[in-house]
Write an enzyme that holds these catalytic residues in place. Structure first.
Site, mmCIF file in Angstrom:
data_model
loop_
_atom_site.group_PDB
_atom_site.id
_atom_site.type_symbol
_atom_site.label_atom_id
_atom_site.label_comp_id
_atom_site.label_asym_id
_atom_site.label_seq_id
_atom_site.Cartn_x
_atom_site.Cartn_y
_atom_site.Cartn_z
ATOM 1 C CG HIS A 95 48.886 86.501 32.937
ATOM 2 N ND1 HIS A 95 49.286 87.445 31.769
ATOM 3 C CD2 HIS A 95 47.742 87.048 33.259
ATOM 4 C CE1 HIS A 95 48.685 88.150 31.552
ATOM 5 N NE2 HIS A 95 47.504 88.096 32.407
ATOM 6 C CG MET A 116 43.788 93.585 38.559
ATOM 7 S SD MET A 116 41.927 92.649 38.887
ATOM 8 C CE MET A 116 42.079 91.322 37.786
ATOM 9 C CG HIS A 125 47.717 92.115 32.316
ATOM 10 N ND1 HIS A 125 46.438 91.446 32.166
ATOM 11 C CD2 HIS A 125 47.533 93.218 32.059
ATOM 12 C CE1 HIS A 125 45.530 92.125 31.740
ATOM 13 N NE2 HIS A 125 46.080 93.376 31.484
HETATM 14 C C1 DX5 Z 1 41.340 89.504 33.694
HETATM 15 C C2 DX5 Z 1 42.863 88.843 33.657
HETATM 16 C C3 DX5 Z 1 43.008 87.583 33.307
HETATM 17 C C4 DX5 Z 1 42.218 86.426 34.109
HETATM 18 C C5 DX5 Z 1 41.908 85.470 33.087
HETATM 19 O O1 DX5 Z 1 41.219 90.660 34.013
HETATM 20 O O2 DX5 Z 1 43.622 89.910 33.177
HETATM 21 O O3 DX5 Z 1 44.328 87.466 33.283
HETATM 22 O O4 DX5 Z 1 43.026 85.865 35.131
HETATM 23 O O5 DX5 Z 1 41.128 84.496 33.844
HETATM 24 P P1 DX5 Z 1 40.140 83.426 32.754
HETATM 25 O O6 DX5 Z 1 41.356 82.719 32.111
HETATM 26 O O7 DX5 Z 1 39.412 82.726 33.901
HETATM 27 O O8 DX5 Z 1 39.265 84.253 31.994
HETATM 28 ZN ZN ZN Z 2 45.985 89.124 32.797
#
Ligand code: DX5
Ligand code: ZN
Length: 218
Positions: A32, A36, A65
């Site tokens: 994943h 950002m 993502h």
């Molecule tokens: C948050 C990201 C997630 C993040 C999840 O904005 O989209 O993918 O990496 O991290 P955990 O599993 O630590 O909540």
């Molecule tokens: Zn994510």
């Protein structure tokens, strides 16, 4: 079978190639990748040039993502860097239906993401065309936050719609996933579990990945 997708955001960026190899050998299915832009979310992570060098060295499915205000501008670069799946936020500034169709025109999968405060009704019109729906179970921007319980109801609702309509999207959940929250999501119908800190902040990542897989595949 539940798909396990460790989130690169929690990996050691100084040692990225080895970190990604380690989770692949430990049994992960997807990587994943959280892109950002510092506008859509109050944090900047990395862009395609960071994961492109890893593409030729990894067999994982690259699940990108995009937490960016204007995803359309970046689709071509994200595809060229080796994405297999790209998900875009319904809360972004672009027309998600058009962006998803553009993603799919490159022969890869396209999906929609919704924030914790966004209801399923906001994505209803794109459900017939998307390959994946990503339910944010934390406010996006940072790893290591606590799971928001109402996400389980959203997953269930998406699973009910899928069964009733014959749509074939996969349901993915992202944020605060651990051995306990993952179980509730899988019972509600989730297919893909994203886990960042639960996997990478452990001395035994293999055990963490295997516990997510084993607990959720019986
Ligand atoms: C948050 C990201 C997630 C993040 C999840 O904005 O989209 O993918 O990496 O991290 P955990 O599993 O630590 O909540
Ligand atoms: Zn994510």
């Amino acid at each position: 079978m539940t798909i396990i997708a460790p989130s690169m955001l929690s990996a050691d960026f100084g040692n990225l190639q080895e970190e990604i190899k380690e989770i692949e050998l430990a049994g992960a299915d997807f990587l994943h990748i959280d892109v950002m832009d510092g506008h859509f979310v109050p944090n900047i992570s990395f862009g395609p040039m960071v994961y492109k060098p890893i593409r030729s060295k990894s067999n994982l499915v690259f699940d990108c993502h995009l937490m960016v205000e204007e995803p359309r501008k970046y689709i071509k670069d994200v595809v060229d860097a080796g994405a297999d799946i790209i998900t875009v936020h319904i809360e972004s500034n672009d027309d998600v239906e058009e962006v998803v169709k553009e993603i799919q025109s490159y022969g890869i999968k396209g999906g929609v993401v919704l924030n914790p405060a966004t209801p399923i009704s906001a994505i209803e019109s794109v459900l017939p065309i998307v390959d994946q729906v990503l339910v944010m179970s934390v406010v996006p921007g940072f790893g290591g936050q606590s799971f928001i319980d109402s996400s389980v109801d959203k997953i269930k609702e998406l699973d009910d719609i899928r069964k009733a309509s014959g749509y074939d999207y996969l349901i993915e959940v992202d944020g605060g996933i651990n051995s306990e929250t993952s179980k509730r999501c899988v019972e509600a119908g989730v297919d893909i579990l994203v886990a960042g800190s639960y996997v990478f902040d452990s001395d035994n990542r293999k055990a963490r990945i295997q516990s997510l897989a084993e607990k959720n595949n019986n």
